[in-house]
Scaffold this motif. Structure first.
Motif: not given
Length: 72
Positions: A21, A60, A63
């Motif tokens: 993140e 991304k 995640i």
């Protein structure tokens, strides 16, 4: 021993998500700055921009995949 390994994996997942993140945030800022100072043609021609952009979306996706698996 089993409980300890479960705690360690939980900790490792939290650290991995935090790192991803933070890197997504930092990379997004850098990409935004580059996009603001270069035209579309320069963006398309830049190997470095393309590589960083690919890495950004891969992080991304990672995640999202991790979160999806944890929330099942």
């Amino acid at each position: 021993m089993k409980q300890q390994s479960e705690q360690r994996i939980d900790h490792a997942i939290r650290l991995l998500l935090q790192t991803l993140e933070r890197n997504v945030t930092d990379t997004g800022i850098i990409l935004g700055e580059y996009e603001a100072t270069h035209d579309d043609r320069e963006l398309c021609d830049s190997i470095q921009y393309g590589a960083l952009n690919a890495g950004y979306f891969a992080m991304k996706d990672a995640i999202e995949t991790i979160n999806n698996r944890l929330n099942k």
